[in-house]
Design a protein around this motif. Structure first.
Motif, PDB file in Angstrom:
ATOM      1  N   SER A 451       2.917  -8.978   4.175  1.00  0.00           N
ATOM      2  CA  SER A 451       3.472  -7.798   3.498  1.00  0.00           C
ATOM      3  C   SER A 451       4.820  -7.357   4.066  1.00  0.00           C
ATOM      4  N   LYS A 454       7.457 -10.154   3.372  1.00  0.00           N
ATOM      5  CA  LYS A 454       7.752 -10.189   1.940  1.00  0.00           C
ATOM      6  C   LYS A 454       8.648  -9.023   1.547  1.00  0.00           C
ATOM      7  N   ARG A 455       8.335  -7.830   2.055  1.00  0.00           N
ATOM      8  CA  ARG A 455       9.132  -6.647   1.740  1.00  0.00           C
ATOM      9  C   ARG A 455      10.566  -6.810   2.247  1.00  0.00           C
TER      10      ARG A 455
END
Length: 563
Positions: A451, A454-455
């Motif tokens: 997460s 990816k962000r």
């Protein structure tokens, strides 16, 4: 009454005219500098004029710096290691240690080199610097200079002999009893052409000791041991093209800008021993420098800020064969226009590269990181405004985990491939135009689904890395110019062209370029290869081009057959 007033007016004008003429009558120079017919050499009036320009700071690259030693010297307020090195019990060229030794600038009677320069230029007959320059003078332990011959033998006994001012010396010989060259002792001595030392041990050459000696062309340090070579000690010696080192010299410490703005073509680091770090600005703006000497030096561990900045003649850092350097500090090679090799590709020691270290090296097509497994961090804008048309590869063993802001801004970078087994973070301004298609092996795709990772990628590069297997392909579009050989002939692949796709754009490469000029060249091989010997087994076979990066294996073949 009117007649008397007119006579008084005429008398007053005559008196004023006589006073004006008397004020311009030249004053005879001191008998201390009486000319000896056999002991003078001619110095051009241009040198005298240029000295006057120097004292005002014209064309001096350090005058504008608030921390400049040259500026502080003019205010009499510099104290450094070179100055503090004068101990109570040491025999030095400045006499007793203490504040007097630190503030003194000249080598005779406490007068400064700058003051003697001003005195020379201030004489009204316009020929002051022509008549008083001594061909040879010797610096003695009492801190004074005395005329000598080429061998160093004094022309007269010291007792009762008038010392020579530093500015009036062409060739300096330093007596073996002298252990320290004082702060600014010979700064701006524009008549000085050479320096040599009779002794083999020197405690220090002080800060700015020979700064701006613009005609100094020879400095012989052969076989010497020097504890400290001061800040800007030889800075702006624009005629100095190299040190004379018939034997290696040992130098424990160099100061900031020691050889900056000189005309050195080589650093002589291959003959300098004992030095473990290169200070900031040490060779900055040595425009004619063509080699660093780091390839033959095994003592230096770190390269200071701006150490080789704007050395336009450099094409190679010398770090490829170096086995001691671990750190390249910020701006170390900034502005080296002709640099084509960072040396990182074969270096196995360097772990950190500072901010802007290779910025504005406009001829740099490759980082050298494509085969490097020791560098763990690179600074912001490290390769900004370089060429980078050769692409970027981070290999499986790469330790780099982040490419910072501006790392590849303003470059021609188009091919980026991360083979490493960990995710690599980027910044919104890491790549040119803020976005680039980054390829990774299929095995690494999951690393970028985390997460936080990816962000970061979606915010900074607008998209995640792509599966390389979806894009990579090769084909031979032009056979070599020659396919017919006799057994024992040398094979040539000249004229062969290969199409390599890595981002949906078909690009065609000549064999010679593809074999060596790109980050992905390491993945290509050819059979038979260029320069190999034609064997009977090659008869009737095509030329094979192979791409193999360890995760992807691709082959392509020539349409014609070898005969």
């Amino acid at each position: 009454m009117k007649k008397r007033t007119r006579i008084s007016d005429i008398a007053l004008r005559v008196i004023l005219s006589i006073a004006l003429v008397v004020s311009f009558v030249p004053i005879a120079p001191s008998s201390s500098y009486a000319v000896e017919p056999d002991s003078t050499i001619a110095v051009s009036a241009d040198d005298s004029a240029s000295n006057q320009e120097n004292t005002t700071g014209g064309n001096d690259p350090y005058v504008s710096q608030s921390s400049s030693l040259a500026d502080q010297a003019a205010q009499g307020g510099v104290a450094s290691e070179g100055n503090n090195a004068i101990g109570d019990n040491s025999t030095t060229a400045s006499g007793p240690a203490g504040n007097e030794g630190l503030s003194a600038v000249g080598a005779s009677g406490g007068d400064s080199a700058a003051a003697s320069s001003d005195e020379a230029n201030g004489l009204s007959d316009g020929s002051s610097s022509i008549d008083y320059v001594r061909e040879y003078a010797k610096l003695m332990a009492d801190g004074n200079l005395y005329e000598c011959d080429e061998s160093g033998a004094l022309k007269q006994p010291l007792e009762g002999t008038t010392p020579v001012e530093p500015y009036y010396v062409a060739n300096l010989i330093v007596d073996s009893e002298v252990t320290t060259i004082r702060y600014r002792q010979f700064a701006s001595c524009h008549n000085l052409k050479s320096v040599r030392f009779e002794g083999k041990t020197l405690d220090s050459i002080g800060d700015t000791a020979f700064y701006d000696c613009r005609n100094l062309a020879s400095v012989d340090l052969s076989g010497m041991s020097i504890r400290y070579l001061g800040e800007l000690a030889f800075g702006t010696c624009v005629s100095l093209t190299g040190l004379t080192l018939n034997e290696p010299v040992t130098i424990q410490t160099m100061g900031y800008g020691c050889f900056s703005c000189c005309s050195l073509t080589t650093t002589s680091l291959d003959k300098i021993q004992g030095l473990t770090s290169l200070p900031d600005d040490v060779f900055k703006q040595c425009y004619d420098l063509v080699e660093t000497g780091l390839d033959k030096n095994t003592d230096i561990q770190s390269i200071g800020t701006n150490a080789f900045a704007y050395c336009y003649g450099l094409t190679d850092t010398g770090l490829g064969a170096n086995t001691s350097v671990t750190t390249i500090n910020e701006y170390a090679f900034v502005g080296c226009d002709h640099l084509t090799d960072t040396g990182l590709g074969t270096n196995e020691r360097i772990t950190a590269i500072g901010n802007y270290a290779f910025k504005d090296c406009k001829s740099l097509r490759l980082t050298g990181l494509e085969t490097n497994t020791t560098v763990s961090s690179i600074g912001k804008s490290c390769f900004e405004n370089t060429d980078m048309s050769g692409g970027l590869v981070l290999p499986k063993g790469s330790k780099i985990t982040q490419l910072p802001q501006g790392a590849f801004a303003k470059t021609k970078l188009s091919f980026v491939y991360f083979q490493c087994d960990h995710a690599v973070l980027v910044d919104s301004r890491t790549f040119p135009n803020g976005f680039i298609k980054v390829l990774v092996p299929a095995r690494s795709l999951d690393l970028y689904q985390n997460s936080e990772v990816k962000r970061d990628w979606e915010a900074c590069n607008y998209d995640l890395p792509y599966d390389a297997s979806r894009y990579l392909s090769i084909s031979v579009v032009s056979d070599p110019d020659r396919l017919v050989y006799q057994k024992g002939d040398t094979v040539s692949l000249g004229g062969m062209q290969v199409k390599f796709n890595y981002d949906d754009e078909q690009r065609t490469f000549d064999y010679a370029d593809l074999a060596s000029n790109y980050a992905f060249s390491q993945f290509f091989s050819f059979g038979p290869d260029n320069g190999s010997i034609f064997q009977s087994s090659d008869n009737g076979a095509p030329i094979r081009a192979t791409y193999n990066d360890g995760d992807h294996l691709l082959n392509a073949y020539s349409s014609g057959l070898l005969q």
